[in-house]
Scaffold this motif. Structure first.
Motif, PDB file in Angstrom:
ATOM      1  N   GLY A  60      14.109  26.168 -42.520  1.00 46.73           N
ATOM      2  CA  GLY A  60      15.315  26.949 -42.298  1.00 46.73           C
ATOM      3  C   GLY A  60      15.082  28.398 -41.928  1.00 46.73           C
ATOM      4  O   GLY A  60      16.040  29.159 -41.790  1.00 46.73           O
ATOM      5  N   VAL A  61      13.819  28.800 -41.764  1.00 52.62           N
ATOM      6  CA  VAL A  61      13.522  30.163 -41.322  1.00 52.62           C
ATOM      7  C   VAL A  61      12.445  30.143 -40.238  1.00 52.62           C
ATOM      8  O   VAL A  61      11.597  29.253 -40.220  1.00 52.62           O
ATOM      9  CB  VAL A  61      13.058  31.095 -42.473  1.00 52.62           C
ATOM     10  CG1 VAL A  61      14.137  31.276 -43.509  1.00 52.62           C
ATOM     11  CG2 VAL A  61      11.781  30.625 -43.099  1.00 52.62           C
ATOM     12  N   THR A  62      12.521  31.115 -39.346  1.00 52.15           N
ATOM     13  CA  THR A  62      11.524  31.267 -38.291  1.00 52.15           C
ATOM     14  C   THR A  62      11.111  32.725 -38.232  1.00 52.15           C
ATOM     15  O   THR A  62      11.969  33.616 -38.227  1.00 52.15           O
ATOM     16  CB  THR A  62      12.106  30.857 -36.916  1.00 52.15           C
ATOM     17  OG1 THR A  62      12.489  29.492 -36.972  1.00 52.15           O
ATOM     18  CG2 THR A  62      11.096  31.055 -35.804  1.00 52.15           C
ATOM     19  N   LEU A  63       9.815  32.968 -38.195  1.00 47.05           N
ATOM     20  CA  LEU A  63       9.321  34.324 -37.989  1.00 47.05           C
ATOM     21  C   LEU A  63       9.402  34.601 -36.498  1.00 47.05           C
ATOM     22  O   LEU A  63       8.718  33.970 -35.696  1.00 47.05           O
ATOM     23  CB  LEU A  63       7.881  34.455 -38.487  1.00 47.05           C
ATOM     24  CG  LEU A  63       7.252  35.831 -38.322  1.00 47.05           C
ATOM     25  CD1 LEU A  63       8.031  36.891 -39.098  1.00 47.05           C
ATOM     26  CD2 LEU A  63       5.809  35.808 -38.760  1.00 47.05           C
ATOM     27  N   VAL A  64      10.275  35.527 -36.111  1.00 46.61           N
ATOM     28  CA  VAL A  64      10.510  35.820 -34.703  1.00 46.61           C
ATOM     29  C   VAL A  64       9.458  36.773 -34.162  1.00 46.61           C
ATOM     30  O   VAL A  64       8.929  36.582 -33.063  1.00 46.61           O
ATOM     31  CB  VAL A  64      11.924  36.420 -34.509  1.00 46.61           C
ATOM     32  CG1 VAL A  64      12.172  36.767 -33.054  1.00 46.61           C
ATOM     33  CG2 VAL A  64      12.981  35.463 -35.029  1.00 46.61           C
ATOM     34  N   GLU A  65       9.135  37.807 -34.948  1.00 46.13           N
ATOM     35  CA  GLU A  65       8.208  38.825 -34.463  1.00 46.13           C
ATOM     36  C   GLU A  65       7.707  39.659 -35.643  1.00 46.13           C
ATOM     37  O   GLU A  65       8.392  39.795 -36.645  1.00 46.13           O
ATOM     38  CB  GLU A  65       8.928  39.742 -33.465  1.00 46.13           C
ATOM     39  CG  GLU A  65       8.049  40.763 -32.790  1.00 46.13           C
ATOM     40  CD  GLU A  65       8.792  41.583 -31.739  1.00 46.13           C
ATOM     41  OE1 GLU A  65       8.100  42.085 -30.843  1.00 46.13           O
ATOM     42  OE2 GLU A  65      10.018  41.728 -31.814  1.00 46.13           O
ATOM     43  N   THR A  80      17.551  29.835 -39.671  1.00 44.99           N
ATOM     44  CA  THR A  80      17.857  28.810 -38.672  1.00 44.99           C
ATOM     45  C   THR A  80      18.670  27.656 -39.220  1.00 44.99           C
ATOM     46  O   THR A  80      19.067  26.771 -38.481  1.00 44.99           O
ATOM     47  CB  THR A  80      16.552  28.257 -38.048  1.00 44.99           C
ATOM     48  OG1 THR A  80      15.732  27.744 -39.096  1.00 44.99           O
ATOM     49  CG2 THR A  80      15.814  29.343 -37.295  1.00 44.99           C
ATOM     50  N   ALA A  81      18.888  27.628 -40.510  1.00 47.29           N
ATOM     51  CA  ALA A  81      19.685  26.545 -41.093  1.00 47.29           C
ATOM     52  C   ALA A  81      20.546  27.081 -42.217  1.00 47.29           C
ATOM     53  O   ALA A  81      20.327  28.140 -42.743  1.00 47.29           O
ATOM     54  CB  ALA A  81      18.769  25.455 -41.654  1.00 47.29           C
TER      55      ALA A  81
END
Length: 81
Positions: A60-65, A80-81
């Protein structure tokens, strides 16, 4: 160096050491709506690996930068969720 990521919220954990940047990031992400991006400001160099590892193993999480900005490490995490 600045980021091109548009953050929805900012979490300031400057001056805190492991594990607090990740603990507080997790708590803050739990309060975000799906699609929101959290900017985390940290001064602990270990936060680069810690936040990346946490995001990689958390659904449910994404490291974008991640951006090094002098003595501050900026992490951008998307819910993300």
């Amino acid at each position: 160096m600045s980021s091109t990521v548009e953050a929805t919220e900012t979490l300031d954990v400057r001056g805190e050491n492991c594990p607090m940047p990740v603990v507080k990031t997790r708590q803050a992400v739990d309060d975000l709506a799906s699609g929101a991006v959290l900017e985390v400001l940290a001064t602990d160099p270990g936060s680069l690996n810690d936040v990346a590892g946490w995001a990689e193993t958390t659904d449910g999480v994404t490291l974008v930068e991640q951006v090094e900005d002098g003595d501050v490490y900026r992490h951008y995490v998307e819910r993300t969720a």
